[in-house]
Design an enzyme around this catalytic site. Structure first.
Site, PDB file in Angstrom:
ATOM      1  N   ARG A  36      -9.966   7.345   7.928  1.00 37.12           N
ATOM      2  CA  ARG A  36      -9.793   7.778   6.527  1.00 37.12           C
ATOM      3  C   ARG A  36     -11.079   7.537   5.737  1.00 37.12           C
ATOM      4  O   ARG A  36     -11.457   8.344   4.906  1.00 37.12           O
ATOM      5  CB  ARG A  36      -8.608   7.057   5.880  1.00 37.12           C
ATOM      6  CG  ARG A  36      -7.257   7.550   6.392  1.00 37.12           C
ATOM      7  CD  ARG A  36      -6.121   7.122   5.497  1.00 37.12           C
ATOM      8  NE  ARG A  36      -5.824   5.709   5.582  1.00 37.12           N
ATOM      9  CZ  ARG A  36      -5.038   5.140   6.498  1.00 37.12           C
ATOM     10  NH1 ARG A  36      -4.472   5.876   7.431  1.00 37.12           N
ATOM     11  NH2 ARG A  36      -4.811   3.844   6.482  1.00 37.12           N
ATOM     12  N   GLY A  39      -5.724   8.712  -3.685  1.00 39.08           N
ATOM     13  CA  GLY A  39      -4.902   9.107  -2.531  1.00 39.08           C
ATOM     14  C   GLY A  39      -5.788   9.410  -1.342  1.00 39.08           C
ATOM     15  O   GLY A  39      -6.721  10.205  -1.453  1.00 39.08           O
ATOM     16  N   ARG A  68      -1.301  -0.465  -8.615  1.00 37.58           N
ATOM     17  CA  ARG A  68      -2.708  -0.175  -8.278  1.00 37.58           C
ATOM     18  C   ARG A  68      -2.820   1.358  -8.308  1.00 37.58           C
ATOM     19  O   ARG A  68      -2.048   2.031  -7.634  1.00 37.58           O
ATOM     20  CB  ARG A  68      -3.043  -0.699  -6.890  1.00 37.58           C
ATOM     21  CG  ARG A  68      -4.406  -0.222  -6.382  1.00 37.58           C
ATOM     22  CD  ARG A  68      -4.520  -0.273  -4.877  1.00 37.58           C
ATOM     23  NE  ARG A  68      -4.560  -1.624  -4.341  1.00 37.58           N
ATOM     24  CZ  ARG A  68      -4.192  -1.912  -3.084  1.00 37.58           C
ATOM     25  NH1 ARG A  68      -3.748  -0.973  -2.272  1.00 37.58           N
ATOM     26  NH2 ARG A  68      -4.246  -3.149  -2.660  1.00 37.58           N
ATOM     27  N   ASP A  95       0.853  -1.194   0.000  1.00 38.72           N
ATOM     28  CA  ASP A  95       0.000   0.000   0.000  1.00 38.72           C
ATOM     29  C   ASP A  95       0.888   1.243   0.000  1.00 38.72           C
ATOM     30  O   ASP A  95       2.031   1.200   0.469  1.00 38.72           O
ATOM     31  CB  ASP A  95      -0.859   0.037   1.272  1.00 38.72           C
ATOM     32  CG  ASP A  95      -2.022  -0.959   1.235  1.00 38.72           C
ATOM     33  OD1 ASP A  95      -2.355  -1.472   0.155  1.00 38.72           O
ATOM     34  OD2 ASP A  95      -2.593  -1.211   2.321  1.00 38.72           O
ATOM     35  N   MET A  96       0.335   2.351  -0.485  1.00 42.61           N
ATOM     36  CA  MET A  96       1.106   3.596  -0.430  1.00 42.61           C
ATOM     37  C   MET A  96       0.595   4.450   0.717  1.00 42.61           C
ATOM     38  O   MET A  96      -0.597   4.695   0.842  1.00 42.61           O
ATOM     39  CB  MET A  96       0.976   4.361  -1.756  1.00 42.61           C
ATOM     40  CG  MET A  96       1.863   5.587  -1.818  1.00 42.61           C
ATOM     41  SD  MET A  96       3.634   5.239  -1.559  1.00 42.61           S
ATOM     42  CE  MET A  96       4.124   4.654  -3.180  1.00 42.61           C
ATOM     43  N   LYS A 140     -10.170  18.668  -6.050  1.00 49.79           N
ATOM     44  CA  LYS A 140     -10.631  17.338  -6.486  1.00 49.79           C
ATOM     45  C   LYS A 140     -10.588  17.214  -8.007  1.00 49.79           C
ATOM     46  O   LYS A 140     -10.206  16.164  -8.542  1.00 49.79           O
ATOM     47  CB  LYS A 140     -12.044  17.086  -5.941  1.00 49.79           C
ATOM     48  CG  LYS A 140     -12.612  15.757  -6.374  1.00 49.79           C
ATOM     49  CD  LYS A 140     -13.861  15.405  -5.615  1.00 49.79           C
ATOM     50  CE  LYS A 140     -14.650  14.270  -6.268  1.00 49.79           C
ATOM     51  NZ  LYS A 140     -13.885  13.090  -6.640  1.00 49.79           N
ATOM     52  N   GLN A 188      -0.634   7.260  -6.255  1.00 49.30           N
ATOM     53  CA  GLN A 188      -1.763   8.149  -5.927  1.00 49.30           C
ATOM     54  C   GLN A 188      -1.800   9.297  -6.932  1.00 49.30           C
ATOM     55  O   GLN A 188      -0.822  10.063  -7.039  1.00 49.30           O
ATOM     56  CB  GLN A 188      -1.560   8.716  -4.512  1.00 49.30           C
ATOM     57  CG  GLN A 188      -1.489   7.655  -3.431  1.00 49.30           C
ATOM     58  CD  GLN A 188      -0.640   8.082  -2.239  1.00 49.30           C
ATOM     59  OE1 GLN A 188       0.323   8.840  -2.372  1.00 49.30           O
ATOM     60  NE2 GLN A 188      -0.985   7.579  -1.064  1.00 49.30           N
TER      61      GLN A 188
HETATM   62  C1  LIG Z   1      -8.692  -1.264  -3.291  1.00 47.90           C
HETATM   63  C2  LIG Z   1      -8.254   0.079  -2.806  1.00 47.90           C
HETATM   64  C3  LIG Z   1      -6.984   0.222  -2.277  1.00 47.90           C
HETATM   65  C4  LIG Z   1      -6.538   1.472  -1.851  1.00 47.90           C
HETATM   66  N1  LIG Z   1      -5.243   1.616  -1.429  1.00 47.90           N
HETATM   67  C5  LIG Z   1      -4.788   2.858  -1.134  1.00 47.90           C
HETATM   68  C6  LIG Z   1      -3.427   3.084  -0.834  1.00 47.90           C
HETATM   69  O1  LIG Z   1      -2.595   2.164  -0.817  1.00 47.90           O
HETATM   70  N2  LIG Z   1      -3.029   4.353  -0.546  1.00 47.90           N
HETATM   71  C7  LIG Z   1      -3.917   5.425  -0.569  1.00 47.90           C
HETATM   72  O2  LIG Z   1      -3.508   6.560  -0.336  1.00 47.90           O
HETATM   73  N3  LIG Z   1      -5.208   5.224  -0.838  1.00 47.90           N
HETATM   74  C8  LIG Z   1      -5.671   3.987  -1.120  1.00 47.90           C
HETATM   75  N4  LIG Z   1      -6.987   3.813  -1.421  1.00 47.90           N
HETATM   76  C9  LIG Z   1      -7.961   4.910  -1.153  1.00 47.90           C
HETATM   77  C10 LIG Z   1      -8.073   5.896  -2.293  1.00 47.90           C
HETATM   78  O3  LIG Z   1      -6.894   6.640  -2.399  1.00 47.90           O
HETATM   79  C11 LIG Z   1      -9.247   6.857  -2.077  1.00 47.90           C
HETATM   80  O4  LIG Z   1      -9.049   7.566  -0.896  1.00 47.90           O
HETATM   81  C12 LIG Z   1     -10.608   6.182  -2.010  1.00 47.90           C
HETATM   82  O5  LIG Z   1     -10.699   5.102  -2.889  1.00 47.90           O
HETATM   83  C13 LIG Z   1     -11.725   7.189  -2.371  1.00 47.90           C
HETATM   84  O6  LIG Z   1     -11.532   7.678  -3.675  1.00 47.90           O
HETATM   85  P1  LIG Z   1     -12.375   7.196  -4.944  1.00 47.90           P
HETATM   86  O7  LIG Z   1     -11.423   6.888  -6.031  1.00 47.90           O
HETATM   87  O8  LIG Z   1     -13.294   6.108  -4.590  1.00 47.90           O
HETATM   88  O9  LIG Z   1     -13.142   8.479  -5.467  1.00 47.90           O
HETATM   89  P2  LIG Z   1     -13.976   9.613  -4.766  1.00 47.90           P
HETATM   90  O10 LIG Z   1     -14.106  10.672  -5.799  1.00 47.90           O
HETATM   91  O11 LIG Z   1     -13.424   9.987  -3.439  1.00 47.90           O
HETATM   92  O12 LIG Z   1     -15.363   8.903  -4.510  1.00 47.90           O
HETATM   93  C14 LIG Z   1     -16.232   8.521  -5.558  1.00 47.90           C
HETATM   94  C15 LIG Z   1     -17.502   7.941  -4.974  1.00 47.90           C
HETATM   95  O13 LIG Z   1     -17.215   6.733  -4.297  1.00 47.90           O
HETATM   96  C16 LIG Z   1     -17.971   6.612  -3.108  1.00 47.90           C
HETATM   97  N5  LIG Z   1     -17.072   6.572  -1.945  1.00 47.90           N
HETATM   98  C17 LIG Z   1     -15.747   6.852  -1.923  1.00 47.90           C
HETATM   99  N6  LIG Z   1     -15.241   6.670  -0.701  1.00 47.90           N
HETATM  100  C18 LIG Z   1     -16.264   6.270   0.076  1.00 47.90           C
HETATM  101  C19 LIG Z   1     -16.388   5.917   1.446  1.00 47.90           C
HETATM  102  N7  LIG Z   1     -15.358   5.925   2.280  1.00 47.90           N
HETATM  103  N8  LIG Z   1     -17.601   5.554   1.910  1.00 47.90           N
HETATM  104  C20 LIG Z   1     -18.678   5.519   1.089  1.00 47.90           C
HETATM  105  N9  LIG Z   1     -18.632   5.843  -0.223  1.00 47.90           N
HETATM  106  C21 LIG Z   1     -17.449   6.219  -0.713  1.00 47.90           C
HETATM  107  C22 LIG Z   1     -18.909   7.792  -3.091  1.00 47.90           C
HETATM  108  O14 LIG Z   1     -20.092   7.429  -3.739  1.00 47.90           O
HETATM  109  C23 LIG Z   1     -18.146   8.820  -3.903  1.00 47.90           C
HETATM  110  O15 LIG Z   1     -18.999   9.791  -4.472  1.00 47.90           O
HETATM  111  C24 LIG Z   1      -7.430   2.585  -1.900  1.00 47.90           C
HETATM  112  C25 LIG Z   1      -8.703   2.439  -2.447  1.00 47.90           C
HETATM  113  C26 LIG Z   1      -9.121   1.216  -2.907  1.00 47.90           C
HETATM  114  C27 LIG Z   1     -10.473   1.115  -3.526  1.00 47.90           C
END
Ligand SMILES: Cc1cc2nc3c(=O)[nH]c(=O)nc-3n(C[C@H](O)[C@H](O)[C@H](O)COP(=O)(O)OP(=O)(O)OC[C@H]3O[C@@H](n4cnc5c(N)ncnc54)[C@H](O)[C@@H]3O)c2cc1C
Length: 312
Positions: free
Chosen positions: A291, A191, A187, A136-137, A204, A166
């Site tokens: 988070r 972020g 992956r 993970d990052m 954003k 990220q």
């Molecule tokens: C498999 C996986 C591994 C990850 N690993 C890392 C990592 O190693 N390092 C890192 O910095 N980040 C990691 N992340 C987190 C990532 O960086 C984002 O913070 C997170 O995925 C929210 O961004 P989004 O791309 O879903 O888009 P966004 O624009 O934030 O969200 C899009 C839509 O998704 C839904 N959504 C998003 N988050 C949530 C929530 N918490 N609860 C409910 N609905 C939500 C909502 O409907 C939102 O409108 C990971 C995410 C995933 C899916």
């Protein structure tokens, strides 16, 4: 990805010791407790049970034993042993062989060489058993070190190993080109951390635009790409890019977090895409949980309702 309003809210909540105490006390207590929406449980057995249920819905899994920022080598060694025990338990259970881990959990803050050594110990158990291991990052002070360690181990022949980039960070597009060039496995995420202007986009729209650009680079030039997002616009874009470039659904996967957008997970699996669900578990669930709360203010109301419901 946090917008500025929810970032502020998140930081207020994260600083609240009262909420931390209440959340820790009530969050995991019962099968219906609120933290269980995002965290499979405190034990490997609970995570494996959740993984089997996800696999029953035609999706793959990766298990993450929660923990980060350990402050002593003893704790890093213990985390390494715990991960090895998780690997053994997964093998015994028959669930898919894929784990995610964080380098600060293996001691990166204490001693870099020990963290690398711990990761190698895990890989020595994982790779012969057919596991894929994703690093993970974490937040930006660890980006350079994490990528350096990833490339080092890759060059030492550990090929069932991937990393995360990220799109929020300015540097990531360049990093993606570097990793694509040596064959590494990425992956792509937006972020999860609050980062300073010096290193990361603050809006954003800019993070999303970078994600869109990186998607194209990753799908067309990456190796077994993992597209980790719940954003329907990014998912649609990924599908379009893949279609336009003749990249079949067997050549990349979507990844989503346990408990987030289960409807979208199911829809993609039904449409014939590979979907992997990231399943976190363990006693150290509070930072991960915070988070997730910060990503969506509605989640905070859900937790407060849960605390009031359980403590009343
Ligand atoms: C498999 C996986 C591994 C990850 N690993 C890392 C990592 O190693 N390092 C890192 O910095 N980040 C990691 N992340 C987190 C990532 O960086 C984002 O913070 C997170 O995925 C929210 O961004 P989004 O791309 O879903 O888009 P966004 O624009 O934030 O969200 C899009 C839509 O998704 C839904 N959504 C998003 N988050 C949530 C929530 N918490 N609860 C409910 N609905 C939500 C909502 O409907 C939102 O409108 C990971 C995410 C995933 C899916």
């Amino acid at each position: 990805m946090l917008d500025s309003a929810s970032k502020t809210l998140f930081h207020l909540i994260a600083q609240s010791q009262t909420l931390k105490k209440l959340a820790s006390r009530y969050g995991m207590r019962k099968p219906s407790s609120f933290a269980r929406r995002f965290i499979a449980g405190e034990t490997a057995a609970e995570a494996i049970e959740a993984a089997a249920a996800v696999e029953g819905r035609a999706m793959a899994v990766t298990l993450d034993l929660l923990g980060e920022s350990v402050t002593s080598l003893d704790k890093a060694d213990a985390a390494t042993r715990d991960y090895i025990a998780v690997i053994d338990a997964m093998v015994a259970s028959g669930v898919g062989r894929n784990i995610s881990l964080k380098l600060t959990q293996l001691g990166l803050d204490v001693d870099k060489a020990s963290a690398i050594d711990n990761l190698r110990k895990i890989l020595e158990r994982a790779e012969p058993a057919g596991f894929f291991v994703r690093i993970d990052m974490e937040n930006s002070p660890y980006t350079e070190l994490t990528l350096e360690i990833y490339e080092l181990l890759w060059r030492h022949g550990y090929r069932q190993l991937g990393v995360v980039l990220q799109s929020a960070l300015y540097r990531s597009e360049k990093d993606l080109e570097t990793i694509n060039a040596f064959g590494g496995r990425v992956r792509l995420v937006k972020g999860a951390y609050k980062e300073p202007k010096a290193v990361a986009y603050q809006k954003k729209a800019d993070v999303d635009a970078a994600y869109a650009r990186m998607l194209k680079t990753l799908i067309t030039g990456g190796h077994d790409p993992a597209i980790a997002t719940h954003d329907p616009a990014m998912i649609e874009l990924a599908r379009t890019i893949a279609r336009e470039h003749g990249v079949g659904p067997d050549r990349f996967e979507f990844q989503m977090l346990y408990g987030v957008r289960r409807d979208l997970q199911a829809m993609l699996a039904k449409a014939g895409y590979r979907v992997r669900v990231y399943i976190p578990f363990g006693r150290e669930w509070f930072p991960y949980f915070m988070r997730r709360l910060g990503e969506r203010p509605a989640n905070v109301a859900f937790v407060i309702r849960g605390i009031l419901g359980e403590s009343g």
